[in-house]
Design a protein around this motif. Sequence first.
Motif, PDB file in Angstrom:
ATOM      1  N   PRO A  55      -8.773   7.160  -0.795  1.00  0.00           N
ATOM      2  CA  PRO A  55      -7.617   7.960  -1.500  1.00  0.00           C
ATOM      3  C   PRO A  55      -6.380   7.331  -0.900  1.00  0.00           C
ATOM      4  O   PRO A  55      -5.454   7.502  -1.422  1.00  0.00           O
ATOM      5  CB  PRO A  55      -7.906   9.556  -0.549  1.00  0.00           C
ATOM      6  CG  PRO A  55      -9.536   9.385  -0.264  1.00  0.00           C
ATOM      7  CD  PRO A  55      -9.789   7.908   0.152  1.00  0.00           C
ATOM      8  N   ASP A  56      -6.158   6.842   0.392  1.00  0.00           N
ATOM      9  CA  ASP A  56      -5.020   6.520   0.905  1.00  0.00           C
ATOM     10  C   ASP A  56      -4.593   5.250   0.016  1.00  0.00           C
ATOM     11  O   ASP A  56      -3.413   4.900  -0.212  1.00  0.00           O
ATOM     12  CB  ASP A  56      -5.226   5.917   2.261  1.00  0.00           C
ATOM     13  CG  ASP A  56      -5.295   7.118   3.072  1.00  0.00           C
ATOM     14  OD1 ASP A  56      -4.898   8.242   2.752  1.00  0.00           O
ATOM     15  OD2 ASP A  56      -6.080   7.083   4.383  1.00  0.00           O
ATOM     16  N   LEU A  57      -5.679   4.260  -0.465  1.00  0.00           N
ATOM     17  CA  LEU A  57      -5.217   3.221  -1.174  1.00  0.00           C
ATOM     18  C   LEU A  57      -4.862   3.527  -2.433  1.00  0.00           C
ATOM     19  O   LEU A  57      -3.980   2.913  -3.187  1.00  0.00           O
ATOM     20  CB  LEU A  57      -6.823   2.169  -1.280  1.00  0.00           C
ATOM     21  CG  LEU A  57      -6.610   1.027  -1.981  1.00  0.00           C
ATOM     22  CD1 LEU A  57      -5.531  -0.106  -1.831  1.00  0.00           C
ATOM     23  CD2 LEU A  57      -7.932   0.443  -2.267  1.00  0.00           C
ATOM     24  N   LEU A  58      -5.573   4.431  -2.952  1.00  0.00           N
ATOM     25  CA  LEU A  58      -5.068   5.039  -4.469  1.00  0.00           C
ATOM     26  C   LEU A  58      -3.899   5.581  -4.224  1.00  0.00           C
ATOM     27  O   LEU A  58      -2.665   5.335  -5.291  1.00  0.00           O
ATOM     28  CB  LEU A  58      -6.065   5.931  -4.993  1.00  0.00           C
ATOM     29  CG  LEU A  58      -7.435   5.370  -5.150  1.00  0.00           C
ATOM     30  CD1 LEU A  58      -8.526   6.535  -5.626  1.00  0.00           C
ATOM     31  CD2 LEU A  58      -7.596   4.189  -6.031  1.00  0.00           C
ATOM     32  N   LEU A 110       2.721  -0.728   5.122  1.00  0.00           N
ATOM     33  CA  LEU A 110       1.985  -1.474   3.925  1.00  0.00           C
ATOM     34  C   LEU A 110       2.658  -1.053   2.549  1.00  0.00           C
ATOM     35  O   LEU A 110       2.954   0.048   2.318  1.00  0.00           O
ATOM     36  CB  LEU A 110       0.545  -1.001   3.816  1.00  0.00           C
ATOM     37  CG  LEU A 110      -0.223  -1.442   5.037  1.00  0.00           C
ATOM     38  CD1 LEU A 110      -1.646  -0.988   4.993  1.00  0.00           C
ATOM     39  CD2 LEU A 110      -0.292  -3.053   5.537  1.00  0.00           C
ATOM     40  N   SER A 111       2.870  -2.261   1.696  1.00  0.00           N
ATOM     41  CA  SER A 111       3.490  -2.276   0.660  1.00  0.00           C
ATOM     42  C   SER A 111       2.661  -2.621  -0.608  1.00  0.00           C
ATOM     43  O   SER A 111       1.873  -3.828  -0.108  1.00  0.00           O
ATOM     44  CB  SER A 111       4.763  -2.755   0.484  1.00  0.00           C
ATOM     45  OG  SER A 111       5.057  -2.993  -0.846  1.00  0.00           O
ATOM     46  N   PRO A 112       2.208  -2.271  -1.523  1.00  0.00           N
ATOM     47  CA  PRO A 112       1.497  -2.713  -2.729  1.00  0.00           C
ATOM     48  C   PRO A 112       2.384  -3.891  -3.479  1.00  0.00           C
ATOM     49  O   PRO A 112       1.767  -4.755  -4.311  1.00  0.00           O
ATOM     50  CB  PRO A 112       1.257  -1.810  -3.778  1.00  0.00           C
ATOM     51  CG  PRO A 112       2.237  -0.768  -3.600  1.00  0.00           C
ATOM     52  CD  PRO A 112       2.797  -0.846  -2.057  1.00  0.00           C
ATOM     53  N   VAL A 153      -6.031   2.847   9.406  1.00  0.00           N
ATOM     54  CA  VAL A 153      -6.408   1.814   8.951  1.00  0.00           C
ATOM     55  C   VAL A 153      -6.933   0.917   9.863  1.00  0.00           C
ATOM     56  O   VAL A 153      -6.780   1.055  10.989  1.00  0.00           O
ATOM     57  CB  VAL A 153      -5.427   0.910   8.178  1.00  0.00           C
ATOM     58  CG1 VAL A 153      -4.855   1.606   6.868  1.00  0.00           C
ATOM     59  CG2 VAL A 153      -4.355   0.626   9.177  1.00  0.00           C
ATOM     60  N   LEU A 154      -7.991  -0.015   9.464  1.00  0.00           N
ATOM     61  CA  LEU A 154      -8.459  -0.921  10.272  1.00  0.00           C
ATOM     62  C   LEU A 154      -7.740  -2.448   9.776  1.00  0.00           C
ATOM     63  O   LEU A 154      -7.681  -2.570   8.386  1.00  0.00           O
ATOM     64  CB  LEU A 154      -9.778  -1.107   9.927  1.00  0.00           C
ATOM     65  CG  LEU A 154     -10.673   0.301  10.351  1.00  0.00           C
ATOM     66  CD1 LEU A 154     -12.335  -0.166   9.999  1.00  0.00           C
ATOM     67  CD2 LEU A 154     -10.648   0.430  11.880  1.00  0.00           C
ATOM     68  N   CYS A 198      -5.051  -8.787   1.479  1.00  0.00           N
ATOM     69  CA  CYS A 198      -3.729  -9.059   1.431  1.00  0.00           C
ATOM     70  C   CYS A 198      -2.695  -8.227   0.941  1.00  0.00           C
ATOM     71  O   CYS A 198      -1.953  -8.567   0.216  1.00  0.00           O
ATOM     72  CB  CYS A 198      -3.926 -10.453   0.646  1.00  0.00           C
ATOM     73  SG  CYS A 198      -4.803 -11.670   0.964  1.00  0.00           S
ATOM     74  N   LEU A 199      -2.697  -6.946   1.288  1.00  0.00           N
ATOM     75  CA  LEU A 199      -1.972  -5.766   0.909  1.00  0.00           C
ATOM     76  C   LEU A 199      -0.725  -6.012   1.786  1.00  0.00           C
ATOM     77  O   LEU A 199       0.355  -5.653   1.557  1.00  0.00           O
ATOM     78  CB  LEU A 199      -2.472  -4.646   1.075  1.00  0.00           C
ATOM     79  CG  LEU A 199      -2.800  -3.984  -0.268  1.00  0.00           C
ATOM     80  CD1 LEU A 199      -2.936  -2.432  -0.101  1.00  0.00           C
ATOM     81  CD2 LEU A 199      -1.460  -3.955  -1.129  1.00  0.00           C
TER      82      LEU A 199
END
Lengths: 396, 285
Positions: free
Chosen positions: B90-93, B51-53, B31-32, B13-14
Motif C-alpha cells: 500500500p505504501d508503494l502504491l 523516497l521519490s518515484p 521500509v527495509l 532503485c527507487l
Amino acid sequence: MRALAFAARSLVRQPARAALGMLGVAAVGALLFDMLLLSEGMIVSMRDLLERTGFDVRITTTAEMPRTAPRMERARETVAAIGRLPGVGDVLAVRFGDMALEQTHGDPLNGTFQGILGTPGPWTVMTGHDLSPGSGTDDVVVNRATAADLHVTPGSQLLVHASCESSPGAAPPVRLRVVGIVSFPFEIAGERMIGGSLDTLESACSARARDQADMVLVTSRGRPDEVVDAVGRLRPDLHAATNAQMLGRVEQAGFSYFRQISTVLTTVTVAFALLLICVLLTVSVNQRLGEIAALRALGFSRRRIVADVICESSLMVGIGGALSLPAGLILATGLDRILKNLPNIPTDLHFFVFEPRALLVHIGLLAATAFVAALYPMRIVARLPIAATLRSEVIS
Amino acid sequence: MLRLHARRLLLTCLVVSVTTLQAQSTRTPDVLVSRQLAESEHLAIGQVIRLSPHTDGTDARTFRIAGIYEPTADPQRLGTVPRKVRLHLPDLLDLTRTATQVAGTDPVDGINIRLARPDDADAFIRDVNGRMPGVGAVRADLAGNAIGTFTVVERFHYAIATVTILAATIFLLALTIMLVDERRETVGILRLIGLPVGRILSQILLEGVLVATAGAAFGLTLALGSQRLLNRFFQWKYDSAMQFVGITPHVASLCVSIAVPLGAVATVLASWALLRRNGLRLVRR
C-alpha cells in the motif's frame, strides 16, 4: 644428430605414450584456448554490437543498464535539447513497453514494443520498408520472430494489447499495420518485438505517464567524450556514456562471472597440464636412465642431453598445442551454443570470440608450460651419475 | 506457492535522493533497505529517509528504516550492487500512484499465492487462466529466468567437466601404460612362476581401485579446501551472499563414481596388452 630430431625419434620409439601425451595436451589446450576466448569474448562481441547500431553515446537516468534504470521524463524536450548541442548528429529516444499480440487461434503471445522518437530507427530493415516521418500512427515494423509466429508480412494487421506500466492485458487492444520486417539490435532469440513511433506506443498502451523514455541514443559528429560532457552540462540529472563506458558497465554488470570463471579455469588448466606433462616426462626419463647414461658415456654433453629433454617436451606440447586450436574452436562453438541459452542474451552476442591476442597468450602459456614441465626431468638428467647408473643398469 | 506473472514485486532503485532526517514520527511508514544500499549511503535502522518515484526527486515521501536485509542473491544481477528498498505494497502504491489514477485500481506486477494444498497447483493454474483472461498464472518453480540461468550455467560446467575428464583420461592412459611397462619384468616373473593371467589382472585391478580411490579422496579434499576460498573470493568480488561453489553429497558421489571406475579401467586396459604377451618375452629372455 640435432637435439630436436633426436627427441622426435625418442617419441616415435614409443608411439602409444607419445600419441596419448599429445592428445592429452590437445584436450587440455583446447580447454585453455576456450577459456582465453571466453575471458574477452563477450566484451568483444558486445563492442561489435554497440558499434553496429551506429550510435556512440547512450543516455539513461542512472548508471544502471538501460531498461533497469527509471525512465526519464520530458523525453521530447530532452531529445530536442540534446539535438541542439554542438557535435551531436542523430538523436533517438527509445521507450520499451510490454505487449500481448492477439492470434486468430490460441492464446495471445507476449512481446516487447519499442517506441522511438527521432530518426533513424535503431533496426535494420529485412523486408518491406522502414517507418518514415510520413508514416501513420498505426504503422509498425516487426521482427522475424513476430512475423514467423503470427504469419504476418508487410501490409498485414496486428491486434495488440500494449502496456507501458504493468501487465500487457491492461490496455484495450489496438489494430496496427505492419510496414516492414526488421532486425532489432540486441534482439533476444525468439523474442517477439515490434517497433513504432513513441506516439504509437503511447496511444496503444493508453499511457498515463506520457513523454517518457528509457534511453536516448546519440550519434556524435566529433568525439563522443565531448558529447557526453555536453549532455552532462545540459542535464546533470542524466547519465551519458560512450560505447567504451557502456562496455565498462557491461563488464561490471553483465556476466562478469564468466570472465572470472575463465581466469580460474585457465589457472587450473595450466596447472593440470603442467603437472601431467611433468609426470609423463619424468617417468619417461626415469625409464631411460640407462640409455641416457650410455649416451653421456659415449660423449654426449650434459647440455645436449638436457636439450633433448626440453625438445621432447616442446614437441609433445607443440604438436598437442597445434591440435588444440581446431579442437578448441569446435568446442567453443558448442559451449557458445550452451551459454546463448541464458535468458535475455541477444541473438548476435557471443561468449567465445576469436582474437589474435588470445592466440598469442595461448601460445605463450603452452610454451611456458613446456619449459616449466621439463625443468624437473632436466634436473634429473643433468645430475645423472654416469658410472653408477651404468653399473646399476648392468646389475639389474 | 504460485506467482502470477511476477516481475518486479519489490521496488528497486527507487531511491533517488536519500535524505536522512532527524525527526522521528510514529506515523512514518516502515521500509527495509538492502545491506549494500545501507553501506553506500551510511544508513542505519531508525533513520528517516525520503523516497521519490521520480528521478528529479519530486513527490518524495518520508519513510523510517525498520531494518536492513541481505537481498536474495540473483545470478542475473551478478555484478550489479543491489541498492534496494522494500516497502509495504500500500505504501508503494501510494508513492507511485499518478494524479489520474484512482486508488484501488493500481496495477501490480504479480501476486504470490501459497495454496493450502500444494498438489492442487496445476488445477488452480488452469482455473485462474480460464476465469481471468489477461492474467497468466504459472508455478513458482517454473517462473522467472533465474532457473534458466542456473540450468544453463550447470550445463556449461558439465561440458567443461566432460572435456576435463577426457583430458584426464588420456593422460591417465599414457601414465598407466608407462607405469605398467615399468613393471613388465615383475609381471613376467609372476607369469613364469605360474600365476594365471586372471589372478594378476585382479591384483592390478585392485591396485588401480586403491590408487583411484586415494586420488579421488585427495581430489575431493582439495575441492572442499578450495570451495571456501572460491566462495569468499567471488562473494567479495560481487558483494553477494551467493554460494558459487558447493560440494554437495551428490556432486561428491558423482565425482567418485566417475574417477574410481575410470582409474581402475585405465589400469586394466593398459595392463591387458602386457598380460597377453608370453612370460619369457616379458622378462626379455
